[in-house]
Design a protein around this motif. Structure first.
Motif, PDB file in Angstrom:
ATOM      1  N   GLU A 227      31.239  68.672 -23.569  1.00 11.42           N
ATOM      2  CA  GLU A 227      30.462  69.146 -22.822  1.00 11.42           C
ATOM      3  C   GLU A 227      30.444  68.384 -21.416  1.00 11.42           C
ATOM      4  O   GLU A 227      30.354  69.166 -20.579  1.00 11.42           O
ATOM      5  CB  GLU A 227      29.108  68.690 -23.405  1.00 11.42           C
ATOM      6  N   GLN A 228      30.655  67.218 -21.551  1.00 10.67           N
ATOM      7  CA  GLN A 228      30.901  66.564 -20.055  1.00 10.67           C
ATOM      8  C   GLN A 228      31.967  67.126 -19.172  1.00 10.67           C
ATOM      9  O   GLN A 228      31.858  67.325 -18.048  1.00 10.67           O
ATOM     10  CB  GLN A 228      31.171  65.054 -20.086  1.00 10.67           C
ATOM     11  N   ILE A 229      33.058  67.271 -19.884  1.00 16.88           N
ATOM     12  CA  ILE A 229      34.111  68.010 -19.408  1.00 16.88           C
ATOM     13  C   ILE A 229      33.817  69.504 -18.559  1.00 16.88           C
ATOM     14  O   ILE A 229      34.160  69.624 -17.370  1.00 16.88           O
ATOM     15  CB  ILE A 229      35.336  68.061 -20.253  1.00 16.88           C
ATOM     16  N   GLY A 230      32.904  70.218 -19.371  1.00 21.08           N
ATOM     17  CA  GLY A 230      32.625  71.530 -19.114  1.00 21.08           C
ATOM     18  C   GLY A 230      31.804  71.481 -17.696  1.00 21.08           C
ATOM     19  O   GLY A 230      31.934  72.100 -16.874  1.00 21.08           O
ATOM     20  N   GLN A 231      30.688  70.337 -17.775  1.00 22.38           N
ATOM     21  CA  GLN A 231      30.033  70.180 -16.443  1.00 22.38           C
ATOM     22  C   GLN A 231      30.755  69.855 -15.404  1.00 22.38           C
ATOM     23  O   GLN A 231      30.505  70.128 -14.260  1.00 22.38           O
ATOM     24  CB  GLN A 231      28.917  69.153 -16.827  1.00 22.38           C
ATOM     25  N   GLU A 232      31.898  68.819 -15.420  1.00 22.12           N
ATOM     26  CA  GLU A 232      32.712  68.575 -14.425  1.00 22.12           C
ATOM     27  C   GLU A 232      33.677  69.801 -13.939  1.00 22.12           C
ATOM     28  O   GLU A 232      33.858  69.810 -12.855  1.00 22.12           O
ATOM     29  CB  GLU A 232      33.622  67.428 -14.911  1.00 22.12           C
ATOM     30  N   VAL A 233      34.039  70.737 -14.853  1.00 25.65           N
ATOM     31  CA  VAL A 233      34.746  71.888 -14.519  1.00 25.65           C
ATOM     32  C   VAL A 233      33.909  72.710 -13.723  1.00 25.65           C
ATOM     33  O   VAL A 233      34.285  73.116 -12.652  1.00 25.65           O
ATOM     34  CB  VAL A 233      35.310  72.634 -15.814  1.00 25.65           C
ATOM     35  N   THR A 234      32.702  72.865 -13.929  1.00 23.01           N
ATOM     36  CA  THR A 234      31.838  73.752 -13.212  1.00 23.01           C
ATOM     37  C   THR A 234      31.530  73.165 -11.816  1.00 23.01           C
ATOM     38  O   THR A 234      31.609  73.913 -10.836  1.00 23.01           O
ATOM     39  CB  THR A 234      30.593  73.856 -13.889  1.00 23.01           C
ATOM     40  N   SER A 235      31.409  71.796 -11.915  1.00 23.22           N
ATOM     41  CA  SER A 235      31.404  71.266 -10.319  1.00 23.22           C
ATOM     42  C   SER A 235      32.782  71.415  -9.700  1.00 23.22           C
ATOM     43  O   SER A 235      32.641  71.742  -8.373  1.00 23.22           O
ATOM     44  CB  SER A 235      30.913  69.707 -10.531  1.00 23.22           C
ATOM     45  N   PHE A 236      33.797  71.187 -10.093  1.00 14.79           N
ATOM     46  CA  PHE A 236      35.248  71.378  -9.598  1.00 14.79           C
ATOM     47  C   PHE A 236      35.336  72.682  -8.860  1.00 14.79           C
ATOM     48  O   PHE A 236      35.769  72.808  -7.937  1.00 14.79           O
ATOM     49  CB  PHE A 236      36.172  71.071 -10.649  1.00 14.79           C
ATOM     50  N   ILE A 237      34.954  73.805  -9.889  1.00 11.07           N
ATOM     51  CA  ILE A 237      35.202  75.123  -9.296  1.00 11.07           C
ATOM     52  C   ILE A 237      34.244  75.189  -8.121  1.00 11.07           C
ATOM     53  O   ILE A 237      34.466  76.077  -6.973  1.00 11.07           O
ATOM     54  CB  ILE A 237      34.812  76.217 -10.396  1.00 11.07           C
ATOM     55  N   GLY A 238      32.823  75.000  -8.162  1.00  5.85           N
ATOM     56  CA  GLY A 238      31.793  74.963  -7.136  1.00  5.85           C
ATOM     57  C   GLY A 238      32.380  74.441  -5.960  1.00  5.85           C
ATOM     58  O   GLY A 238      31.761  74.893  -4.823  1.00  5.85           O
ATOM     59  N   GLN A 239      33.229  73.429  -5.903  1.00  6.18           N
ATOM     60  CA  GLN A 239      33.600  72.963  -4.738  1.00  6.18           C
ATOM     61  C   GLN A 239      34.938  73.603  -4.185  1.00  6.18           C
ATOM     62  O   GLN A 239      35.551  73.419  -3.231  1.00  6.18           O
ATOM     63  CB  GLN A 239      34.228  71.529  -4.992  1.00  6.18           C
ATOM     64  N   GLY A 240      34.925  75.100  -4.791  1.00  6.29           N
ATOM     65  CA  GLY A 240      36.012  75.839  -4.080  1.00  6.29           C
ATOM     66  C   GLY A 240      37.585  75.750  -4.824  1.00  6.29           C
ATOM     67  O   GLY A 240      38.323  76.158  -4.204  1.00  6.29           O
ATOM     68  N   ASN A 241      37.574  74.845  -5.977  1.00  5.98           N
ATOM     69  CA  ASN A 241      38.777  74.642  -6.621  1.00  5.98           C
ATOM     70  C   ASN A 241      39.166  75.857  -7.471  1.00  5.98           C
ATOM     71  O   ASN A 241      38.196  76.517  -7.894  1.00  5.98           O
ATOM     72  CB  ASN A 241      38.891  73.267  -7.132  1.00  5.98           C
TER      73      ASN A 241
END
Length: 303
Positions: free
Chosen positions: A24-38
């Motif tokens: 679940e934590q990784i999923g949140q970090e993935v969302t943040s990572f993509i949100g930064q344009g990655n």
């Protein structure tokens, strides 16, 4: 979670729950990572042959990858695949910008050298952490990708002990997959580390010295209750399917659980202990690989 019995028993370490929280934590970090344009992190898993257990395991990895919000690429190759054919595929995956992590499922057919294959994977995409570059970085204590199973074992130990400093950790099994990297991780945590293997003269006596005991031998039921220091934390990496008197099968570990649970302070069950953590750590490594790849790309842009 504790087991209730008239006898004194240890606390179960719930690998499923810990892995679920990590995913679940990784999923949140993935969302943040993509949100930064990655880009969306991508994991390629390669399976050579048609081993039923491996097929189930690989498909489960794909399901968990999607659940964490990442892209999964499956490559199912026939048993007759040559080493050169597999190396050609890895070369393509190394060059594919949509793929940030590559995992070749072991074991491989006899005609393929796993060491050659593992080392062909680009180090920053080696999410199993088994290539010589990442193994060397782990041995030196520098930053690299850590093998999934030992990393999961360390997380399970830390769910019981926040600080492992000064504890005597005993690892039974000296494989490149688990035993050796596990010992390196424990050294990095300031443990006193002993490694027992097939040539250890008194492996039972060594095991009884461990405040922490990690067992990864592939021999089910090897470690009995009298091998364990009272109150020790026991991590059972082994998983073997054995027949039951009813004509069915069940999964067991390298530790004789019914005996060990009466002595250990904390212990992982099989199944439901290390297994779920291995997949969760694979997702963790894939995200870290995606972050490293973006740093490499930005560095080349600057240059």
């Amino acid at each position: 979670m504790s087991i209730h019995s008239r006898e004194q028993v240890g606390q179960l370490i719930d690998g499923k729950a810990i892995a679920r929280a990590l995913t679940e934590q990784i999923g949140q970090e993935v969302t943040s990572f993509i949100g930064q344009g990655n880009p969306l992190p991508g994991l390629a898993v390669v399976l050579v042959g048609n081993d039923p257990a491996s097929e189930v395991y690989v498909k489960n990895k794909a399901i968990q990858t999607h659940r964490a919000g990442m892209r999964s690429f499956m490559h199912m190759l026939p048993e007759s695949t040559t080493q050169d054919e597999l190396l050609d595929l890895i070369e393509q995956l190394n060059a594919n910008p949509r793929i940030h992590g590559i995992l070749v499922q072991l074991p491989l057919p006899r005609q393929i050298d796993p060491v050659v294959v593992t080392n062909a994977i680009a180090p920053h995409k080696d999410v199993d952490g088994l290539g010589e570059v990442n193994a060397g970085r782990l041995a030196l204590g520098t930053e690299g990708i850590v093998p999934c199973t030992p990393l999961g074992c360390l997380m399970l130990l830390k769910s019981v002990h926040q600080d492992l400093t000064g504890k005597h950790a005993v690892v039974i099994g000296a494989s490149n997959l688990v035993g050796k990297p596990m010992a390196q991780l424990l050294l990095k945590e300031n443990c006193t580390v002993s490694v027992g293997h097939i040539h250890t003269k008194d492996v039972r006596g060594l095991a009884r010295e461990g405040d922490l005991l990690v067992v990864a031998t592939g021999k089910h039921g090897l470690v009995r209750g009298d091998w364990i220091k009272p109150g020790a934390t026991v991590i059972d990496v082994g998983i073997t399917r054995v027949p039951t008197p009813e004509g069915r099968t069940r999964l067991v570990g390298d530790v004789a659980f019914d005996e060990a649970v009466k002595v250990a302070g904390h212990i992982t069950p099989v199944p439901g202990g290390v297994g779920p953590m291995t997949i969760a750590c694979l997702l963790h490594n894939t995200l870290q690989a995606a972050k490293v790849t973006q740093k490499i790309i930005r560095g080349s842009d600057v240059g």
